[in-house]
Design a protein around this motif. Structure first.
Motif, PDB file in Angstrom:
ATOM      1  N   LEU A   1       6.719  -2.740   9.650  1.00  0.00           N
ATOM      2  CA  LEU A   1       7.256  -2.049  10.817  1.00  0.00           C
ATOM      3  C   LEU A   1       8.675  -2.533  11.124  1.00  0.00           C
ATOM      4  O   LEU A   1       9.505  -1.780  11.619  1.00  0.00           O
ATOM      5  CB  LEU A   1       6.336  -2.230  12.024  1.00  0.00           C
ATOM      6  CG  LEU A   1       4.971  -1.541  11.885  1.00  0.00           C
ATOM      7  CD1 LEU A   1       4.057  -1.903  13.065  1.00  0.00           C
ATOM      8  CD2 LEU A   1       5.107  -0.023  11.786  1.00  0.00           C
TER       9      LEU A   1
ATOM     10  N   TRP B   1       1.441  -3.804   2.336  1.00  0.00           N
ATOM     11  CA  TRP B   1       1.430  -2.667   3.250  1.00  0.00           C
ATOM     12  C   TRP B   1       2.562  -1.762   2.820  1.00  0.00           C
ATOM     13  O   TRP B   1       3.672  -2.246   2.554  1.00  0.00           O
ATOM     14  CB  TRP B   1       1.657  -3.126   4.689  1.00  0.00           C
ATOM     15  CG  TRP B   1       0.471  -3.796   5.307  1.00  0.00           C
ATOM     16  CD1 TRP B   1       0.098  -5.100   5.151  1.00  0.00           C
ATOM     17  CD2 TRP B   1      -0.499  -3.207   6.175  1.00  0.00           C
ATOM     18  NE1 TRP B   1      -1.043  -5.356   5.864  1.00  0.00           N
ATOM     19  CE2 TRP B   1      -1.434  -4.211   6.510  1.00  0.00           C
ATOM     20  CE3 TRP B   1      -0.663  -1.932   6.711  1.00  0.00           C
ATOM     21  CZ2 TRP B   1      -2.517  -3.974   7.346  1.00  0.00           C
ATOM     22  CZ3 TRP B   1      -1.749  -1.690   7.547  1.00  0.00           C
ATOM     23  CH2 TRP B   1      -2.664  -2.713   7.857  1.00  0.00           C
TER      24      TRP B   1
ATOM     25  N   ASP C   1       4.602  -7.545   3.005  1.00  0.00           N
ATOM     26  CA  ASP C   1       3.365  -8.330   2.907  1.00  0.00           C
ATOM     27  C   ASP C   1       2.468  -8.182   4.123  1.00  0.00           C
ATOM     28  O   ASP C   1       1.305  -8.573   4.080  1.00  0.00           O
ATOM     29  CB  ASP C   1       3.704  -9.813   2.720  1.00  0.00           C
ATOM     30  CG  ASP C   1       4.295 -10.075   1.341  1.00  0.00           C
ATOM     31  OD1 ASP C   1       3.962  -9.325   0.400  1.00  0.00           O
ATOM     32  OD2 ASP C   1       5.092 -11.024   1.208  1.00  0.00           O
ATOM     33  N   SER C   2       2.995  -7.685   5.220  1.00  0.00           N
ATOM     34  CA  SER C   2       2.187  -7.529   6.432  1.00  0.00           C
ATOM     35  C   SER C   2       2.625  -6.264   7.149  1.00  0.00           C
ATOM     36  O   SER C   2       3.746  -5.757   6.915  1.00  0.00           O
ATOM     37  CB  SER C   2       2.361  -8.737   7.363  1.00  0.00           C
ATOM     38  OG  SER C   2       3.680  -8.763   7.858  1.00  0.00           O
ATOM     39  N   LEU C   3       1.768  -5.792   8.046  1.00  0.00           N
ATOM     40  CA  LEU C   3       2.132  -4.610   8.841  1.00  0.00           C
ATOM     41  C   LEU C   3       3.327  -4.934   9.717  1.00  0.00           C
ATOM     42  O   LEU C   3       4.222  -4.113   9.901  1.00  0.00           O
ATOM     43  CB  LEU C   3       0.930  -4.170   9.695  1.00  0.00           C
ATOM     44  CG  LEU C   3       1.171  -2.967  10.604  1.00  0.00           C
ATOM     45  CD1 LEU C   3       1.515  -1.719   9.797  1.00  0.00           C
ATOM     46  CD2 LEU C   3      -0.054  -2.696  11.476  1.00  0.00           C
ATOM     47  N   ASP C   4       3.342  -6.154  10.225  1.00  0.00           N
ATOM     48  CA  ASP C   4       4.451  -6.585  11.079  1.00  0.00           C
ATOM     49  C   ASP C   4       5.774  -6.467  10.328  1.00  0.00           C
ATOM     50  O   ASP C   4       6.750  -5.891  10.827  1.00  0.00           O
ATOM     51  CB  ASP C   4       4.193  -8.036  11.512  1.00  0.00           C
ATOM     52  CG  ASP C   4       5.132  -8.466  12.616  1.00  0.00           C
ATOM     53  OD1 ASP C   4       5.559  -7.601  13.396  1.00  0.00           O
ATOM     54  OD2 ASP C   4       5.459  -9.668  12.679  1.00  0.00           O
TER      55      ASP C   4
ATOM     56  N   ARG D   1      -2.520   0.256   3.252  1.00  0.00           N
ATOM     57  CA  ARG D   1      -2.598  -1.113   2.741  1.00  0.00           C
ATOM     58  C   ARG D   1      -3.263  -1.031   1.368  1.00  0.00           C
ATOM     59  O   ARG D   1      -4.398  -0.568   1.259  1.00  0.00           O
ATOM     60  CB  ARG D   1      -3.433  -1.980   3.688  1.00  0.00           C
ATOM     61  CG  ARG D   1      -3.525  -3.446   3.329  1.00  0.00           C
ATOM     62  CD  ARG D   1      -4.377  -4.106   4.407  1.00  0.00           C
ATOM     63  NE  ARG D   1      -4.377  -5.554   4.338  1.00  0.00           N
ATOM     64  CZ  ARG D   1      -5.369  -6.263   3.811  1.00  0.00           C
ATOM     65  NH1 ARG D   1      -6.403  -5.655   3.263  1.00  0.00           N
ATOM     66  NH2 ARG D   1      -5.337  -7.582   3.818  1.00  0.00           N
ATOM     67  N   VAL D   2      -2.560  -1.462   0.361  1.00  0.00           N
ATOM     68  CA  VAL D   2      -3.081  -1.390  -1.010  1.00  0.00           C
ATOM     69  C   VAL D   2      -3.786  -2.713  -1.313  1.00  0.00           C
ATOM     70  O   VAL D   2      -3.149  -3.768  -1.274  1.00  0.00           O
ATOM     71  CB  VAL D   2      -1.944  -1.145  -2.028  1.00  0.00           C
ATOM     72  CG1 VAL D   2      -2.509  -1.032  -3.444  1.00  0.00           C
ATOM     73  CG2 VAL D   2      -1.157   0.101  -1.646  1.00  0.00           C
ATOM     74  N   GLU D   3      -5.080  -2.622  -1.558  1.00  0.00           N
ATOM     75  CA  GLU D   3      -5.844  -3.853  -1.801  1.00  0.00           C
ATOM     76  C   GLU D   3      -5.428  -4.503  -3.120  1.00  0.00           C
ATOM     77  O   GLU D   3      -4.995  -3.832  -4.054  1.00  0.00           O
ATOM     78  CB  GLU D   3      -7.340  -3.532  -1.861  1.00  0.00           C
ATOM     79  CG  GLU D   3      -7.918  -3.008  -0.559  1.00  0.00           C
ATOM     80  CD  GLU D   3      -7.902  -4.030   0.558  1.00  0.00           C
ATOM     81  OE1 GLU D   3      -7.523  -5.191   0.319  1.00  0.00           O
ATOM     82  OE2 GLU D   3      -8.248  -3.661   1.688  1.00  0.00           O
ATOM     83  N   ARG D   4      -5.621  -5.821  -3.172  1.00  0.00           N
ATOM     84  CA  ARG D   4      -5.418  -6.524  -4.438  1.00  0.00           C
ATOM     85  C   ARG D   4      -6.521  -6.109  -5.405  1.00  0.00           C
ATOM     86  O   ARG D   4      -7.611  -5.725  -4.984  1.00  0.00           O
ATOM     87  CB  ARG D   4      -5.501  -8.040  -4.206  1.00  0.00           C
ATOM     88  CG  ARG D   4      -4.369  -8.567  -3.377  1.00  0.00           C
ATOM     89  CD  ARG D   4      -4.504 -10.080  -3.173  1.00  0.00           C
ATOM     90  NE  ARG D   4      -3.570 -10.527  -2.149  1.00  0.00           N
ATOM     91  CZ  ARG D   4      -2.270 -10.657  -2.341  1.00  0.00           C
ATOM     92  NH1 ARG D   4      -1.726 -10.381  -3.518  1.00  0.00           N
ATOM     93  NH2 ARG D   4      -1.491 -11.062  -1.358  1.00  0.00           N
TER      94      ARG D   4
END
Lengths: 147, 88
Positions: free
Chosen positions: B63, B44, B57-60, B78-81
């Motif tokens: 933020l 993210w 690694d996460s939105l949490d 969010r950049v996809e793999r």
């Protein structure tokens, strides 16, 4: 009212380029300001999707939503992810509208998707893979609340 | 499920200015260079002024990194793999 958006470029397998239809959408946070997020426009998804943390960011309580089980191509029990469906206002700048749609917040991490339910009721969406653009036409009447 | 409620929306002048300032960054994200797609695959990110200002690694976690920042001035993505994706 219609507008077009270019697809985005991401990496596919073997580092080959792949393109995805996207739309940037604004959400109002619990603090009142807007946040702009990039969503994949996914006509294959029943419902729009995001991670649970987004639910808290916009000031909703995850466990007050309609609890559902998210299932995908892997039908195994261990692949089921719990989710909570809320009605979420999203703001589409190009259309000058606020759209309240059912939105599923999945436990843990999840991609940002705009799925059919709600969003595709308001917009006619035309994917043009050759031109790598998506055209959105707002065909719901402003002020409309259906059924 | 019920159909969506559609309401008219006009951002304030200051909001519109902030949104316009992000338009170039959105275009930049759409055409993110390959090396940056690799660098941020699966992450993210928060982007501003054609640059990534935070990644997690996460939105949490993202933020958490952005706590106290003006979220309205940035774009969350969010950049996809690198893979063929079938969303589930």
């Amino acid at each position: 009212m219609s507008f077009s958006k270019p697809w985005r470029t991401l990496s596919g397998p073997d580092d080959r380029e792949k393109r995805l239809p996207i739309l940037d959408v604004y959400l109002r946070t619990a603090h009142g300001s807007f946040i702009r997020e990039v969503f994949v426009v996914d006509s294959g998804a029943d419902v729009s999707l995001g991670p649970r943390r987004l639910c808290e960011l916009v000031g909703l309580r995850w466990d007050e939503g309609e609890m559902i089980e998210l299932r995908g191509i892997a039908q195994r029990r261990e692949c089921v992810v719990p989710g909570a469906v809320h009605r979420l206002p999203i703001y589409v700048r190009e259309a000058g509208c606020k759209l309240t749609i059912p939105f599923c917040f999945a436990a843990g991490d999840a991609p940002l998707l705009l799925g059919r339910e709600g969003f595709f009721d308001a917009f006619r969406v035309e994917f043009d893979k050759r031109r790598l653009t998506t055209t959105f036409e707002l065909f719901a009447e402003v002020g409309e609340v259906g059924r | 499920m019920v159909r969506p409620l559609v309401q008219s929306w006009s951002p304030s002048e200051s909001e519109e200015a902030a949104f316009r300032a992000g338009d170039e960054t959105l275009q930049w994200l759409c055409d993110l260079p390959a090396d940056m797609r690799r660098q941020y695959a699966g992450k993210w990110i928060a982007a501003k002024e054609r640059g990534v200002i935070a990644a997690a690694d996460s939105l949490d976690a993202l933020l958490g990194l952005l706590e106290g920042s003006d979220l309205q001035s940035m774009i969350i993505d969010r950049v996809e793999r690198p893979a063929w994706m079938v969303y589930r």
